[in-house]
Write a protein that holds these residues in place. Structure first.
Motif, PDB file in Angstrom:
ATOM      1  N   PHE A 127       0.825  -1.215   0.000  1.00  0.00           N
ATOM      2  CA  PHE A 127       0.000   0.000   0.000  1.00  0.00           C
ATOM      3  C   PHE A 127       0.859   1.264   0.000  1.00  0.00           C
ATOM      4  CE2 PHE A 127      -2.576  -3.269   2.165  1.00  0.00           C
ATOM      5  CZ  PHE A 127      -3.651  -3.318   1.282  1.00  0.00           C
ATOM      6  N   TYR A 128       1.940   1.212  -0.782  1.00  0.00           N
ATOM      7  CA  TYR A 128       2.827   2.373  -0.876  1.00  0.00           C
ATOM      8  C   TYR A 128       2.099   3.576  -1.477  1.00  0.00           C
ATOM      9  CZ  TYR A 128       6.727   5.272  -2.491  1.00  0.00           C
ATOM     10  OH  TYR A 128       7.578   6.314  -2.728  1.00  0.00           O
ATOM     11  N   LEU A 130      -1.056   4.215  -1.284  1.00  0.00           N
ATOM     12  CA  LEU A 130      -2.005   4.755  -0.308  1.00  0.00           C
ATOM     13  C   LEU A 130      -1.290   5.642   0.706  1.00  0.00           C
ATOM     14  CD1 LEU A 130      -4.924   4.768   0.681  1.00  0.00           C
ATOM     15  CD2 LEU A 130      -4.410   2.742   2.048  1.00  0.00           C
ATOM     16  N   ILE A 131      -0.105   5.234   1.133  1.00  0.00           N
ATOM     17  CA  ILE A 131       0.691   6.064   2.050  1.00  0.00           C
ATOM     18  C   ILE A 131       1.058   7.389   1.379  1.00  0.00           C
ATOM     19  CG2 ILE A 131       2.870   6.188   3.319  1.00  0.00           C
ATOM     20  CD1 ILE A 131       2.718   3.106   3.548  1.00  0.00           C
ATOM     21  N   LYS A 132       1.381   7.317   0.090  1.00  0.00           N
ATOM     22  CA  LYS A 132       1.726   8.531  -0.657  1.00  0.00           C
ATOM     23  C   LYS A 132       0.523   9.477  -0.759  1.00  0.00           C
ATOM     24  CE  LYS A 132       2.649   7.842  -4.967  1.00  0.00           C
ATOM     25  NZ  LYS A 132       3.358   7.376  -6.165  1.00  0.00           N
ATOM     26  N   LEU A 133      -0.659   8.915  -1.015  1.00  0.00           N
ATOM     27  CA  LEU A 133      -1.869   9.729  -1.084  1.00  0.00           C
ATOM     28  C   LEU A 133      -2.180  10.393   0.256  1.00  0.00           C
ATOM     29  CD1 LEU A 133      -4.406   7.655  -3.229  1.00  0.00           C
ATOM     30  CD2 LEU A 133      -3.310   9.796  -3.834  1.00  0.00           C
ATOM     31  N   ILE A 134      -2.005   9.635   1.331  1.00  0.00           N
ATOM     32  CA  ILE A 134      -2.276  10.181   2.663  1.00  0.00           C
ATOM     33  C   ILE A 134      -1.312  11.325   2.974  1.00  0.00           C
ATOM     34  CG2 ILE A 134      -2.212   9.654   5.136  1.00  0.00           C
ATOM     35  CD1 ILE A 134      -3.210   6.832   4.405  1.00  0.00           C
ATOM     36  N   CYS A 135      -0.037  11.166   2.601  1.00  0.00           N
ATOM     37  CA  CYS A 135       0.952  12.230   2.840  1.00  0.00           C
ATOM     38  C   CYS A 135       0.598  13.494   2.059  1.00  0.00           C
ATOM     39  CB  CYS A 135       2.341  11.739   2.454  1.00  0.00           C
ATOM     40  SG  CYS A 135       2.996  10.451   3.528  1.00  0.00           S
ATOM     41  N   ILE A 136       0.194  13.326   0.789  1.00  0.00           N
ATOM     42  CA  ILE A 136      -0.194  14.491  -0.017  1.00  0.00           C
ATOM     43  C   ILE A 136      -1.436  15.157   0.571  1.00  0.00           C
ATOM     44  CG2 ILE A 136      -1.002  15.226  -2.287  1.00  0.00           C
ATOM     45  CD1 ILE A 136       0.703  12.964  -3.473  1.00  0.00           C
ATOM     46  N   TYR A 137      -2.396  14.328   1.007  1.00  0.00           N
ATOM     47  CA  TYR A 137      -3.623  14.875   1.596  1.00  0.00           C
ATOM     48  C   TYR A 137      -3.320  15.668   2.871  1.00  0.00           C
ATOM     49  CZ  TYR A 137      -8.285  15.010   3.676  1.00  0.00           C
ATOM     50  OH  TYR A 137      -9.453  15.428   4.244  1.00  0.00           O
ATOM     51  N   LEU A 138      -2.406  15.146   3.686  1.00  0.00           N
ATOM     52  CA  LEU A 138      -2.037  15.856   4.912  1.00  0.00           C
ATOM     53  C   LEU A 138      -1.329  17.172   4.610  1.00  0.00           C
ATOM     54  CD1 LEU A 138      -0.829  12.902   7.162  1.00  0.00           C
ATOM     55  CD2 LEU A 138      -2.930  14.214   7.399  1.00  0.00           C
ATOM     56  N   LEU A 139      -0.506  17.188   3.546  1.00  0.00           N
ATOM     57  CA  LEU A 139       0.156  18.433   3.159  1.00  0.00           C
ATOM     58  C   LEU A 139      -0.857  19.505   2.775  1.00  0.00           C
ATOM     59  CD1 LEU A 139       3.204  17.293   0.994  1.00  0.00           C
ATOM     60  CD2 LEU A 139       3.284  18.440   3.192  1.00  0.00           C
ATOM     61  N   ILE A 140      -1.956  19.085   2.125  1.00  0.00           N
ATOM     62  CA  ILE A 140      -2.958  20.041   1.662  1.00  0.00           C
ATOM     63  C   ILE A 140      -3.883  20.457   2.798  1.00  0.00           C
ATOM     64  CG2 ILE A 140      -4.909  20.367   0.085  1.00  0.00           C
ATOM     65  CD1 ILE A 140      -3.476  18.343  -1.768  1.00  0.00           C
ATOM     66  N   ARG A 141      -4.372  19.485   3.562  1.00  0.00           N
ATOM     67  CA  ARG A 141      -5.394  19.756   4.569  1.00  0.00           C
ATOM     68  C   ARG A 141      -4.842  20.435   5.822  1.00  0.00           C
ATOM     69  NH1 ARG A 141     -10.280  20.429   3.506  1.00  0.00           N
ATOM     70  NH2 ARG A 141     -10.869  19.809   5.620  1.00  0.00           N
ATOM     71  N   SER A 142      -3.543  20.501   5.964  1.00  0.00           N
ATOM     72  CA  SER A 142      -2.956  21.122   7.165  1.00  0.00           C
ATOM     73  C   SER A 142      -2.826  22.631   7.039  1.00  0.00           C
ATOM     74  CB  SER A 142      -1.571  20.522   7.429  1.00  0.00           C
ATOM     75  OG  SER A 142      -0.699  20.807   6.347  1.00  0.00           O
ATOM     76  N   ASN A 143      -3.447  23.218   5.981  1.00  0.00           N
ATOM     77  CA  ASN A 143      -3.353  24.665   5.727  1.00  0.00           C
ATOM     78  C   ASN A 143      -1.910  25.126   5.555  1.00  0.00           C
ATOM     79  OD1 ASN A 143      -6.161  25.078   5.857  1.00  0.00           O
ATOM     80  ND2 ASN A 143      -6.072  25.181   8.090  1.00  0.00           N
ATOM     81  N   GLY A 144      -1.088  24.238   5.032  1.00  0.00           N
ATOM     82  CA  GLY A 144       0.295  24.589   4.748  1.00  0.00           C
ATOM     83  C   GLY A 144       1.232  24.482   5.927  1.00  0.00           C
TER      84      GLY A 144
END
Length: 207
Positions: A127-128, A130-144
Motif C-alpha cells: 500500500f505504498y 495509499l501512504i503517498k496519497l495520505i501524505c499528499i492529503y495531509l500536506l494540503i489539509r494542514s493549511n500549509g
C-alpha cells in the motif's frame, strides 16, 4: 411467556438498531450538506446529500483500486487543487498565502525527486501508493503548516549546504551558450571571408 419475552426483546433490539442507524444517517447527511459540491448536485438532482456523498466516496474507492484511478487522484490532490489555490492567491494578491504555497511546491518537488529515486519501494512496501496519497492529503489539509515545517527544518537547510554549488552550475550554464554563439559568429565570419577570397581569385584568373 418465555417466547413472548424473547420476541419483545428482539423487537426492542431491532428498534434500537433502527434508531441508531437513523441517527448515524442524519449526522452523515448533515456532514454531507457542508460540502459545497454536494449542495450543487442536490440543487440539480434533488437527491439526499448523504447518498451523493456516499456515491462519491464509493467512486473514489473504486478509482483508488485501479492504477489509472491512483494517478488521477494523486494528480488532483498534488497539482490541481494547490494550483487553483495558488491562482486565487496570485489573483487576490495575497503575499503571505503565496509564500506559504511556494514552500508547498518546493516540498512537493523534493518529494517527487525522492519518489523517482526510491521507486523500487512501490514493490516492497505494501500500500505504498495509499501512504503517498495520505501524505499528499495531509500536506494540503494542514493549511500549509506541515509543508512550512518541512521546508524550514529539512528542505531549506539541505539546499543551503549545496546552494553555492547550484549557483555556480547555473552561472556556467548561462555562460556556455554565449560562448557557443560567439564561436558560431567567428566561424560564420571566417567562412564568409574565405568565400570572398575564392571569388576574388577566380575573378583574377579570368582577367
Amino acid at each position: 411467556m418465555c417466547i413472548r419475552d424473547r420476541y419483545q426483546r428482539r423487537v426492542h433490539g431491532d428498534l434500537r438498531k433502527a434508531k441508531l442507524m437513523s441517527a448515524i444517517w442524519e449526522r452523515f447527511n448533515e456532514y454531507s450538506k457542508k460540502r459545497e459540491f454536494v449542495r450543487i448536485i442536490v440543487k440539480k438532482t434533488q437527491v439526499q446529500p448523504g447518498l451523493i456523498f456516499l456515491g462519491v466516496l464509493l467512486l473514489a474507492a473504486i478509482c483508488a483500486l485501479t492504477c489509472f484511478g491512483q494517478l488521477v487522484i494523486t494528480f488532483f490532490l498534488a497539482f490541481v487543487f494547490p494550483g487553483y489555490m495558488t491562482y486565487k492567491a496570485a489573483k487576490l494578491e495575497k503575499p503571505d498565502v503565496l509564500k506559504q504555497l511556494s514552500k508547498y511546491w518546493i516540498v512537493l518537488c523534493v518529494a517527487i525527486a525522492l519518489n523517482f529515486m526510491f521507486q523500487w519501494l512501490n514493490s516492497v512496501i505494501p500500500f505504498y501508493w495509499l501512504i503517498k496519497l495520505i501524505c499528499i492529503y495531509l500536506l494540503i489539509r494542514s493549511n500549509g503548516e506541515i509543508s512550512v515545517y518541512l521546508f524550514d527544518n529539512f528542505v531549506c537547510p539541505l539546499i543551503n549546504v549545496y546552494e553555492a554549488f547550484v549557483e555556480s552550475a547555473i552561472e556556467e550554464a548561462d555562460k556556455s551558450p554565449k560562448k557557443d554563439d560567439k564561436e558560431e559568429k567567428k566561424g560564420a565570419d571566417e567562412t564568409s571571408a574565405q568565400k570572398k577570397d575564392k571569388q576574388i581569385n577566380l575573378y583574377r584568373l579570368f582577367i
